[in-house]
Design a protein around this motif. Sequence first.
Motif, PDB file in Angstrom:
ATOM      1  N   VAL A   1       0.852  -1.198   0.000  1.00 43.95           N
ATOM      2  CA  VAL A   1       0.000   0.000   0.000  1.00 43.95           C
ATOM      3  C   VAL A   1       0.886   1.245   0.000  1.00 43.95           C
ATOM      4  O   VAL A   1       2.096   1.169   0.222  1.00 43.95           O
ATOM      5  CB  VAL A   1      -0.935   0.020   1.235  1.00 43.95           C
ATOM      6  N   ARG A   2       0.257   2.377  -0.222  1.00 43.07           N
ATOM      7  CA  ARG A   2       1.014   3.632  -0.236  1.00 43.07           C
ATOM      8  C   ARG A   2       1.688   3.850   1.118  1.00 43.07           C
ATOM      9  O   ARG A   2       1.111   3.594   2.177  1.00 43.07           O
ATOM     10  CB  ARG A   2       0.089   4.811  -0.538  1.00 43.07           C
ATOM     11  N   TYR A   3       2.885   4.338   1.057  1.00 46.58           N
ATOM     12  CA  TYR A   3       3.653   4.546   2.291  1.00 46.58           C
ATOM     13  C   TYR A   3       3.132   5.777   3.033  1.00 46.58           C
ATOM     14  O   TYR A   3       2.828   6.813   2.449  1.00 46.58           O
ATOM     15  CB  TYR A   3       5.130   4.745   1.973  1.00 46.58           C
ATOM     16  N   THR A   4       3.003   5.628   4.356  1.00 47.19           N
ATOM     17  CA  THR A   4       2.718   6.753   5.242  1.00 47.19           C
ATOM     18  C   THR A   4       3.232   6.404   6.617  1.00 47.19           C
ATOM     19  O   THR A   4       3.206   5.238   7.035  1.00 47.19           O
ATOM     20  CB  THR A   4       1.211   7.067   5.305  1.00 47.19           C
ATOM     21  N   ASP A   5       3.718   7.391   7.331  1.00 44.87           N
ATOM     22  CA  ASP A   5       4.222   7.122   8.681  1.00 44.87           C
ATOM     23  C   ASP A   5       3.149   7.357   9.742  1.00 44.87           C
ATOM     24  O   ASP A   5       3.377   7.131  10.930  1.00 44.87           O
ATOM     25  CB  ASP A   5       5.462   7.969   8.986  1.00 44.87           C
ATOM     26  N   GLY A   6       1.969   7.829   9.317  1.00 50.11           N
ATOM     27  CA  GLY A   6       0.865   7.980  10.248  1.00 50.11           C
ATOM     28  C   GLY A   6       1.035   9.080  11.270  1.00 50.11           C
ATOM     29  O   GLY A   6       0.413   9.038  12.337  1.00 50.11           O
ATOM     30  N   ARG A   7       1.809  10.098  10.963  1.00 41.05           N
ATOM     31  CA  ARG A   7       2.054  11.145  11.956  1.00 41.05           C
ATOM     32  C   ARG A   7       0.909  12.149  12.059  1.00 41.05           C
ATOM     33  O   ARG A   7       0.766  12.832  13.069  1.00 41.05           O
ATOM     34  CB  ARG A   7       3.349  11.888  11.607  1.00 41.05           C
ATOM     35  N   THR A   8       0.106  12.253  11.047  1.00 44.93           N
ATOM     36  CA  THR A   8      -0.990  13.229  11.065  1.00 44.93           C
ATOM     37  C   THR A   8      -2.325  12.498  10.931  1.00 44.93           C
ATOM     38  O   THR A   8      -2.390  11.328  10.534  1.00 44.93           O
ATOM     39  CB  THR A   8      -0.847  14.235   9.914  1.00 44.93           C
ATOM     40  N   ASP A   9      -3.403  13.221  11.249  1.00 44.17           N
ATOM     41  CA  ASP A   9      -4.737  12.637  11.093  1.00 44.17           C
ATOM     42  C   ASP A   9      -5.013  12.296   9.630  1.00 44.17           C
ATOM     43  O   ASP A   9      -5.678  11.294   9.336  1.00 44.17           O
ATOM     44  CB  ASP A   9      -5.797  13.613  11.613  1.00 44.17           C
ATOM     45  N   GLU A  10      -4.495  13.121   8.732  1.00 46.23           N
ATOM     46  CA  GLU A  10      -4.685  12.843   7.305  1.00 46.23           C
ATOM     47  C   GLU A  10      -3.985  11.557   6.902  1.00 46.23           C
ATOM     48  O   GLU A  10      -4.510  10.762   6.104  1.00 46.23           O
ATOM     49  CB  GLU A  10      -4.167  14.017   6.465  1.00 46.23           C
ATOM     50  N   ASP A  11      -2.785  11.318   7.464  1.00 51.17           N
ATOM     51  CA  ASP A  11      -2.062  10.084   7.176  1.00 51.17           C
ATOM     52  C   ASP A  11      -2.836   8.872   7.674  1.00 51.17           C
ATOM     53  O   ASP A  11      -2.918   7.835   6.991  1.00 51.17           O
ATOM     54  CB  ASP A  11      -0.685  10.106   7.835  1.00 51.17           C
ATOM     55  N   ARG A  12      -3.378   8.975   8.875  1.00 48.02           N
ATOM     56  CA  ARG A  12      -4.133   7.860   9.448  1.00 48.02           C
ATOM     57  C   ARG A  12      -5.341   7.537   8.585  1.00 48.02           C
ATOM     58  O   ARG A  12      -5.624   6.359   8.303  1.00 48.02           O
ATOM     59  CB  ARG A  12      -4.596   8.198  10.870  1.00 48.02           C
ATOM     60  N   LEU A  13      -6.071   8.553   8.161  1.00 46.51           N
ATOM     61  CA  LEU A  13      -7.262   8.321   7.358  1.00 46.51           C
ATOM     62  C   LEU A  13      -6.892   7.739   5.992  1.00 46.51           C
ATOM     63  O   LEU A  13      -7.560   6.836   5.495  1.00 46.51           O
ATOM     64  CB  LEU A  13      -8.043   9.625   7.191  1.00 46.51           C
ATOM     65  N   ARG A  14      -5.811   8.241   5.405  1.00 47.82           N
ATOM     66  CA  ARG A  14      -5.395   7.717   4.108  1.00 47.82           C
ATOM     67  C   ARG A  14      -5.009   6.244   4.221  1.00 47.82           C
ATOM     68  O   ARG A  14      -5.364   5.435   3.369  1.00 47.82           O
ATOM     69  CB  ARG A  14      -4.219   8.528   3.562  1.00 47.82           C
ATOM     70  N   ARG A  15      -4.261   5.874   5.274  1.00 48.08           N
ATOM     71  CA  ARG A  15      -3.892   4.480   5.454  1.00 48.08           C
ATOM     72  C   ARG A  15      -5.146   3.618   5.659  1.00 48.08           C
ATOM     73  O   ARG A  15      -5.242   2.512   5.090  1.00 48.08           O
ATOM     74  CB  ARG A  15      -2.936   4.329   6.641  1.00 48.08           C
TER      75      ARG A  15
ATOM     76  N   ASP B   1     -15.416  13.095  18.872  1.00 48.61           N
ATOM     77  CA  ASP B   1     -14.886  11.728  18.903  1.00 48.61           C
ATOM     78  C   ASP B   1     -13.413  11.750  19.300  1.00 48.61           C
ATOM     79  O   ASP B   1     -12.711  12.742  19.077  1.00 48.61           O
ATOM     80  CB  ASP B   1     -14.990  11.086  17.509  1.00 48.61           C
ATOM     81  N   PRO B   2     -12.925  10.633  19.864  1.00 56.06           N
ATOM     82  CA  PRO B   2     -11.476  10.519  20.081  1.00 56.06           C
ATOM     83  C   PRO B   2     -10.743  10.622  18.745  1.00 56.06           C
ATOM     84  O   PRO B   2     -11.275  10.241  17.696  1.00 56.06           O
ATOM     85  CB  PRO B   2     -11.321   9.130  20.705  1.00 56.06           C
ATOM     86  N   GLY B   3      -9.529  11.107  18.793  1.00 54.69           N
ATOM     87  CA  GLY B   3      -8.772  11.303  17.563  1.00 54.69           C
ATOM     88  C   GLY B   3      -8.427  10.024  16.829  1.00 54.69           C
ATOM     89  O   GLY B   3      -8.163  10.048  15.626  1.00 54.69           O
ATOM     90  N   ASN B   4      -8.442   8.880  17.530  1.00 57.97           N
ATOM     91  CA  ASN B   4      -8.087   7.612  16.893  1.00 57.97           C
ATOM     92  C   ASN B   4      -9.303   6.844  16.381  1.00 57.97           C
ATOM     93  O   ASN B   4      -9.180   5.698  15.941  1.00 57.97           O
ATOM     94  CB  ASN B   4      -7.292   6.726  17.853  1.00 57.97           C
ATOM     95  N   ALA B   5     -10.483   7.468  16.427  1.00 58.25           N
ATOM     96  CA  ALA B   5     -11.701   6.786  15.981  1.00 58.25           C
ATOM     97  C   ALA B   5     -11.824   6.837  14.463  1.00 58.25           C
ATOM     98  O   ALA B   5     -11.299   7.741  13.802  1.00 58.25           O
ATOM     99  CB  ALA B   5     -12.924   7.418  16.638  1.00 58.25           C
ATOM    100  N   LEU B   6     -12.514   5.859  13.920  1.00 61.08           N
ATOM    101  CA  LEU B   6     -12.845   5.818  12.499  1.00 61.08           C
ATOM    102  C   LEU B   6     -14.344   5.633  12.362  1.00 61.08           C
ATOM    103  O   LEU B   6     -14.953   4.847  13.102  1.00 61.08           O
ATOM    104  CB  LEU B   6     -12.112   4.675  11.802  1.00 61.08           C
TER     105      LEU B   6
END
Length: 225
Positions: free
Chosen positions: A101-115, A153-158
């Motif tokens: 999958v596309r690489y992301t380090d997950g440092r931002t909320d946008e990175d988390r959502l994209r992953r 919502d908590p920041g880690n919620a989806l």
Amino acid sequence: MIPAATPTPAPAPAPAPAPAAGPRRLRRGLPAAALAALALAGGAGCGIRGTSVPVDAGPAPSRVSCQVSGDPTPVPDSGKEAPADVYLVCSAQIMRVQRAVRYTDGRTDEDRLRRARDLLAELQTPPSRAEDEGGFSSEVPDGLEVAAPREGDPGNALRLSRIPEELPAYALAQLVCTFAGSAAVAGDESVVLGGPDGDPLKRYPCTEELRARPEAAQTTGVPLD
């Protein structure tokens, strides 16, 4: 001179009558009947009883390998992709396979959502030929979407576009373990999911029991305090 009289021979004894056919058949059949009686007696002595109630002997042995033939590790596009674990269904369980999958380090909320969206897309992609030959499949429906947490919502919620408990159990188990296993999305072997609008959030753990019994996924969510 008068000749002496010749003695008369005694009559031969009459032959004994042949035994009737019926008794002979009974005597020949006796050992089989006796063996059957002994077999029944032996079964009763061992505590074996007949029953008319169906007995569940468990699922039939699987004829699939649940393994990806060849080299299962995808070759990522250097600098743009990275290996990621996704969970597919095989032999009434969910099991891990690797995709790129596309690489992301997950440092931002946008990175988390994209992953999260990339992982969901992988679950909606038909299995590769090697995965299909190994017996893998996916129950995650097309059209399902994942969104960022709502305000409050908590920041880690989806947020899913459908209420999690209304998804097929195997699909929900796939989502839970795929999201929970990604450090860029969760990373603590659990994930916080909710449906659209104001559907209450729940934490879903990816446990060994869930991987072995995905049908229980709809009852594993724990409401957030």
